[in-house]
Design a protein around this motif. Structure first.
Motif, PDB file in Angstrom:
ATOM      1  N   ASN A   1     -17.690-103.812  85.295  1.00  0.00           N
ATOM      2  CA  ASN A   1     -16.603-104.127  84.380  1.00  0.00           C
ATOM      3  C   ASN A   1     -17.091-105.024  83.232  1.00  0.00           C
ATOM      4  O   ASN A   1     -18.229-105.510  83.235  1.00  0.00           O
ATOM      5  CB  ASN A   1     -15.426-104.780  85.126  1.00  0.00           C
ATOM      6  CG  ASN A   1     -15.815-106.069  85.833  1.00  0.00           C
ATOM      7  OD1 ASN A   1     -16.637-106.832  85.342  1.00  0.00           O
ATOM      8  ND2 ASN A   1     -15.225-106.322  87.002  1.00  0.00           N
TER       9      ASN A   1
ATOM     10  N   ASN B   1     -18.434-108.696  83.917  1.00  0.00           N
ATOM     11  CA  ASN B   1     -19.783-108.697  84.502  1.00  0.00           C
ATOM     12  C   ASN B   1     -20.827-108.299  83.464  1.00  0.00           C
ATOM     13  O   ASN B   1     -21.964-108.787  83.497  1.00  0.00           O
ATOM     14  CB  ASN B   1     -19.841-107.759  85.703  1.00  0.00           C
ATOM     15  CG  ASN B   1     -19.099-108.302  86.906  1.00  0.00           C
ATOM     16  OD1 ASN B   1     -18.803-109.494  86.969  1.00  0.00           O
ATOM     17  ND2 ASN B   1     -18.775-107.448  87.857  1.00  0.00           N
TER      18      ASN B   1
ATOM     19  N   ASP C   1     -16.254-114.376  80.099  1.00  0.00           N
ATOM     20  CA  ASP C   1     -16.356-113.485  81.259  1.00  0.00           C
ATOM     21  C   ASP C   1     -15.362-113.882  82.355  1.00  0.00           C
ATOM     22  O   ASP C   1     -14.649-113.043  82.907  1.00  0.00           O
ATOM     23  CB  ASP C   1     -17.790-113.396  81.799  1.00  0.00           C
ATOM     24  CG  ASP C   1     -18.371-114.734  82.227  1.00  0.00           C
ATOM     25  OD1 ASP C   1     -17.639-115.744  82.188  1.00  0.00           O
ATOM     26  OD2 ASP C   1     -19.557-114.776  82.585  1.00  0.00           O
TER      27      ASP C   1
ATOM     28  N   ASN D   1      -7.521-109.843  83.653  1.00  0.00           N
ATOM     29  CA  ASN D   1      -7.420-108.411  83.945  1.00  0.00           C
ATOM     30  C   ASN D   1      -7.591-108.088  85.428  1.00  0.00           C
ATOM     31  O   ASN D   1      -7.770-106.924  85.790  1.00  0.00           O
ATOM     32  CB  ASN D   1      -8.469-107.640  83.126  1.00  0.00           C
ATOM     33  CG  ASN D   1      -8.280-107.818  81.634  1.00  0.00           C
ATOM     34  OD1 ASN D   1      -7.158-107.907  81.139  1.00  0.00           O
ATOM     35  ND2 ASN D   1      -9.387-107.895  80.894  1.00  0.00           N
ATOM     36  N   ASN D   2      -7.538-109.136  86.243  1.00  0.00           N
ATOM     37  CA  ASN D   2      -7.695-108.954  87.690  1.00  0.00           C
ATOM     38  C   ASN D   2      -8.986-108.194  88.019  1.00  0.00           C
ATOM     39  O   ASN D   2      -8.984-107.239  88.814  1.00  0.00           O
ATOM     40  CB  ASN D   2      -6.483-108.202  88.261  1.00  0.00           C
ATOM     41  CG  ASN D   2      -6.404-108.302  89.778  1.00  0.00           C
ATOM     42  OD1 ASN D   2      -6.891-109.270  90.374  1.00  0.00           O
ATOM     43  ND2 ASN D   2      -5.812-107.304  90.413  1.00  0.00           N
ATOM     44  N   GLN D   3     -10.072-108.629  87.400  1.00  0.00           N
ATOM     45  CA  GLN D   3     -11.366-107.982  87.604  1.00  0.00           C
ATOM     46  C   GLN D   3     -12.381-108.931  88.252  1.00  0.00           C
ATOM     47  O   GLN D   3     -13.582-108.789  88.082  1.00  0.00           O
ATOM     48  CB  GLN D   3     -11.919-107.479  86.261  1.00  0.00           C
ATOM     49  CG  GLN D   3     -11.097-106.356  85.639  1.00  0.00           C
ATOM     50  CD  GLN D   3     -11.667-105.895  84.312  1.00  0.00           C
ATOM     51  OE1 GLN D   3     -12.048-106.703  83.461  1.00  0.00           O
ATOM     52  NE2 GLN D   3     -11.721-104.582  84.131  1.00  0.00           N
TER      53      GLN D   3
ATOM     54  N   ALA E   1     -11.996-111.812  83.431  1.00  0.00           N
ATOM     55  CA  ALA E   1     -11.940-111.379  84.829  1.00  0.00           C
ATOM     56  C   ALA E   1     -10.616-111.791  85.473  1.00  0.00           C
ATOM     57  O   ALA E   1      -9.982-111.006  86.192  1.00  0.00           O
ATOM     58  CB  ALA E   1     -13.116-111.958  85.598  1.00  0.00           C
TER      59      ALA E   1
ATOM     60  N   THR F   1     -14.757-110.133  90.887  1.00  0.00           N
ATOM     61  CA  THR F   1     -15.531-109.449  91.927  1.00  0.00           C
ATOM     62  C   THR F   1     -16.499-110.419  92.589  1.00  0.00           C
ATOM     63  O   THR F   1     -16.841-111.460  92.019  1.00  0.00           O
ATOM     64  CB  THR F   1     -16.342-108.279  91.332  1.00  0.00           C
ATOM     65  OG1 THR F   1     -17.309-108.811  90.407  1.00  0.00           O
ATOM     66  CG2 THR F   1     -15.436-107.291  90.604  1.00  0.00           C
TER      67      THR F   1
END
Length: 199
Positions: A2, A5, A48, A55-57, A52, A59
């Motif tokens: 994504n 990252n 970053d 956007n609920n990204q 994250a 990880t």
């Protein structure tokens, strides 16, 4: 991979370019370019994480790589500073030792299926280091302009600018060292259970 990252990976990619520009004095305005590259890399650290979360990204890969990218960027700059005599060796050694300790704990935790994200004290430490590094680079750029005759020499409080900048840089590195130690201690205290369960 994504976008957050990708930004983290970009921060790592920028490191060798930053180091090359900083250590090659033949490059015109190399301190300024080094400050710009370092600042750009540092900005990715802000965006970053922000992207994250927004956007609920978030990880596990990002939780692990983000603080690692910070360490690579900052330690590269500080090692260069030692080579250029812009930072005290003992301060840099303390900061590097702290980073190795924290990274070792994080790696042991990951091996046991536990991902430890950076806390607010770790971020404070990183911000103090970024401010110190950018300020010192800009101080050196001003002195570079003076040495090239593009800027008239001046004093600050009756002291030559070079002496004031050197003292200010030393204080900023001391502050960064303090936060490195403090955040390291807090990190151990907060994760002592994880450390004990991975023995």
């Amino acid at each position: 991979m994504n976008l957050p990252n990708k930004l983290t990976v970009m921060r790592i990619i920028l490191v060798p370019f930053f180091v090359a520009v900083l250590l090659i004095p033949g490059i015109p305005h190399h301190y300024l370019w080094a400050a710009i590259l370092f600042g750009a890399a540092a900005l990715t650290d802000h965006y970053d994480g922000k992207l994250a979360r927004k956007n609920n990204q978030v990880t596990n890969f990002g939780k692990f790589l983000d603080p690692l990218a910070d360490k690579i960027l900052v330690i590269s700059a500080l090692v260069c500073f030692v080579d250029l005599r812009l930072a005290a060796t003992w301060c840099v050694l303390v900061i590097i030792a702290r980073e190795f300790m924290v990274t070792s704990i994080r790696l042991v935790a990951v091996d046991s299926g536990v991902v430890i994200a950076a806390n607010k004290w770790g971020k404070t430490k990183t911000v103090s280091q970024i401010i110190a590094i950018i300020a010192i680079l800009l101080f050196q750029y001003v002195q570079e302009l003076i040495s090239l005759g593009k800027l008239s020499s001046f004093t600050i409080g009756g002291m030559p600018s070079a002496d004031v900048f050197a003292a200010a840089g030393y204080v900023l590195i001391l502050i960064a060292t303090f936060f490195a130690l403090l955040s390291g201690i807090i990190y151990i205290v907060q994760n002592i259970d994880v450390i004990n369960t991975t023995k």
